[in-house]
Motif scaffolding. Sequence first.
Motif, mmCIF file in Angstrom:
data_model
loop_
_atom_site.group_PDB
_atom_site.id
_atom_site.type_symbol
_atom_site.label_atom_id
_atom_site.label_comp_id
_atom_site.label_asym_id
_atom_site.label_seq_id
_atom_site.Cartn_x
_atom_site.Cartn_y
_atom_site.Cartn_z
ATOM 1 N N UNK A 1 -32.676 -74.796 57.825
ATOM 2 C CA UNK A 1 -33.200 -76.162 57.881
ATOM 3 C C UNK A 1 -33.042 -76.865 56.538
ATOM 4 N N UNK A 2 -33.050 -76.102 55.458
ATOM 5 C CA UNK A 2 -32.802 -76.663 54.124
ATOM 6 C C UNK A 2 -31.418 -77.321 54.082
ATOM 7 N N UNK A 3 -30.393 -76.617 54.564
ATOM 8 C CA UNK A 3 -29.039 -77.178 54.588
ATOM 9 C C UNK A 3 -28.958 -78.378 55.518
ATOM 10 N N UNK A 4 -29.635 -78.291 56.657
ATOM 11 C CA UNK A 4 -29.638 -79.415 57.600
ATOM 12 C C UNK A 4 -30.258 -80.652 56.965
ATOM 13 N N UNK A 5 -31.334 -80.468 56.216
ATOM 14 C CA UNK A 5 -31.963 -81.600 55.535
ATOM 15 C C UNK A 5 -31.013 -82.231 54.523
ATOM 16 N N UNK A 6 -30.330 -81.401 53.740
ATOM 17 C CA UNK A 6 -29.430 -81.923 52.709
ATOM 18 C C UNK A 6 -28.335 -82.796 53.321
ATOM 19 N N UNK A 7 -27.760 -82.342 54.425
ATOM 20 C CA UNK A 7 -26.682 -83.112 55.048
ATOM 21 C C UNK A 7 -27.215 -84.360 55.741
ATOM 22 N N UNK A 8 -28.310 -84.222 56.490
ATOM 23 C CA UNK A 8 -28.858 -85.367 57.219
ATOM 24 C C UNK A 8 -29.308 -86.467 56.273
ATOM 25 N N UNK A 9 -29.985 -86.085 55.187
ATOM 26 C CA UNK A 9 -30.480 -87.074 54.231
ATOM 27 C C UNK A 9 -29.340 -87.848 53.584
ATOM 28 N N UNK A 10 -28.163 -87.236 53.510
ATOM 29 C CA UNK A 10 -27.001 -87.903 52.915
ATOM 30 C C UNK A 10 -26.241 -88.757 53.922
ATOM 31 N N UNK A 11 -26.710 -88.787 55.156
ATOM 32 C CA UNK A 11 -26.047 -89.607 56.161
ATOM 33 C C UNK A 11 -25.002 -88.877 56.974
ATOM 34 N N UNK A 12 -25.046 -87.539 56.967
ATOM 35 C CA UNK A 12 -24.120 -86.730 57.761
ATOM 36 C C UNK A 12 -24.896 -86.165 58.948
ATOM 37 N N UNK A 13 -24.717 -86.693 60.166
ATOM 38 C CA UNK A 13 -25.487 -86.215 61.320
ATOM 39 C C UNK A 13 -25.288 -84.710 61.533
ATOM 40 N N UNK A 14 -26.393 -83.976 61.573
ATOM 41 C CA UNK A 14 -26.348 -82.514 61.583
ATOM 42 C C UNK A 14 -27.271 -81.968 62.657
ATOM 43 N N UNK A 15 -26.804 -80.919 63.329
ATOM 44 C CA UNK A 15 -27.609 -80.211 64.331
ATOM 45 C C UNK A 15 -27.580 -78.734 63.996
ATOM 46 N N UNK A 16 -28.741 -78.109 64.076
ATOM 47 C CA UNK A 16 -28.863 -76.677 63.850
ATOM 48 C C UNK A 16 -29.131 -75.994 65.183
ATOM 49 N N UNK A 17 -28.246 -75.088 65.571
ATOM 50 C CA UNK A 17 -28.392 -74.355 66.824
ATOM 51 C C UNK A 17 -28.958 -72.966 66.555
ATOM 52 N N UNK A 18 -29.625 -72.405 67.571
ATOM 53 C CA UNK A 18 -30.170 -71.055 67.455
ATOM 54 C C UNK A 18 -29.265 -70.012 68.087
ATOM 55 N N UNK A 19 -28.239 -70.465 68.790
ATOM 56 C CA UNK A 19 -27.206 -69.592 69.355
ATOM 57 C C UNK A 19 -25.898 -70.350 69.242
ATOM 58 N N UNK A 20 -24.754 -69.640 69.216
ATOM 59 C CA UNK A 20 -23.478 -70.348 69.100
ATOM 60 C C UNK A 20 -23.382 -71.472 70.117
ATOM 61 N N UNK A 21 -23.117 -72.698 69.667
ATOM 62 C CA UNK A 21 -23.146 -73.836 70.588
ATOM 63 C C UNK A 21 -21.970 -73.844 71.550
#
Length: 463
Positions: A25-45
């Motif tokens: 979630x740390x990495x997801x926050x870094x990308x989203x806050x910079x304007x890069x839409x990000x999704x974190x999955x719990x299994x291979x999407x």
Amino acid sequence: MSAPDTALPEGLLLAYYGDDFTGSTDAMEAMTAAGVPTVLFLAPPTPQALQRFPGVRCVGLAGASRGRSPAWMQAHLPPAFASLRALGAPLLHYKVCSTFDSSPDIGSIGCAIELGLQQMGGRWSPTVVGAPRLRRYQVFGHLFAAVDGVGYRLDRHPTMSRHPVTPMGESDLRRHLAAQTARRTELVDMVQLKSGDAHAQLTACLQPAPDTPTDVPIVLIDVLDDETLLEAGRLVWSQRGPGLFSASSSGLCYALTRYWQHQGWLPRPAGLPEATAVPQIAAVSGSCSPVSAAQIRWARAQGFATERLNVAACLQPQQREAELQRLLTQAGAALAAGRSVVVFSAEGQDDPEVLAFDQHAARAGLSRSEAARCVGAGLAEVMKRLLDQHPLQRVVVAGGDSSGEVASVLGIEALTVLARLTPGAPLCRAWSGEARRDGLELILKGGQMGGESFYGQALNGGA
């Protein structure tokens, strides 16, 4: 040599595997806050899962390798990496903790690099660990972290040098990695980054060693401040070639997005919205860090119900259910009375339960890592049952093992960032096929993240 980029390519820019849930979630926050839409999955999407998120530019996969053996990694990481590589992003990122804690036997970053290079190839494997926003700094290959405004070399850090599973006894990451992989490790240091010599140094690093002409080197890149962060992002992106594998902290995300913004390829976003207040929260904490301990003490002093898990009972099959039911009854009564609650397994690294953990594990016939996962699963079960009986809007999980267990047992399929809270621990929205879990707000917090009043922030948001 390819022509310089004039814009970002279409499609995904980055795909990453998080070695634990809080780091994911740390990495997801870094990308989203910079304007890069990000999704974190719990299994291979699957393609169907990705269709729910049109416009996504970064995809993460939350994992659990940080607490696993090389044998486990060799069995589980290749298919995970293959699924991410198939998405077509130019960078495949193995996201590690910004304290780089690992060992040859547990959470081996060297092992992960070997497996990742088998999947992704590339001329080099960059490693960016420093993340100034998280108060992590790499200087001449040595990693530092700040606590309460005081910087510590990792091998002298009050928490990480005493980590119960992977204590950091070496701050020079070249030496640290040498114990985990025989692969050549090089460095682009802060002086070279600041003087404009980074590309020349990388070219020198890429010269084949006489005895290993096909060797792909690991190249550590110092990050101390915003200038070196920008130059690290420039170096990685401009020298990515057909594709790269990188074992890095969220420092890589911050570096890349900083460079993309500098080039004008990303607008400078206004940032994430602030989290709003909710009536009450429930939290479980499996962290034994002093930071987490201070947060539990603060919550207790502010009127939160704080309930301790009996670790010895949790590890014994014949006592486990009674212990979980005891916690459920006490925590449930607090919630019914309108109080917020924190269920925890330890209150700092000098807690008697932490000091006796090896004995508790031995009596239960478990290894240390097995016992740690058992505690995480126990906390997850308490959270699940609390939510079944008290449908809360927002919950908190502290500790990487606990976060993974909770997310799994709740049937969550994906996470996106809703709002900012504290660096490295954003407020997330859960996506699930179960209606009662879909839309749940979660905060997955690493042990070192947040200030003393973190649980107050989780409850009251930006108020």
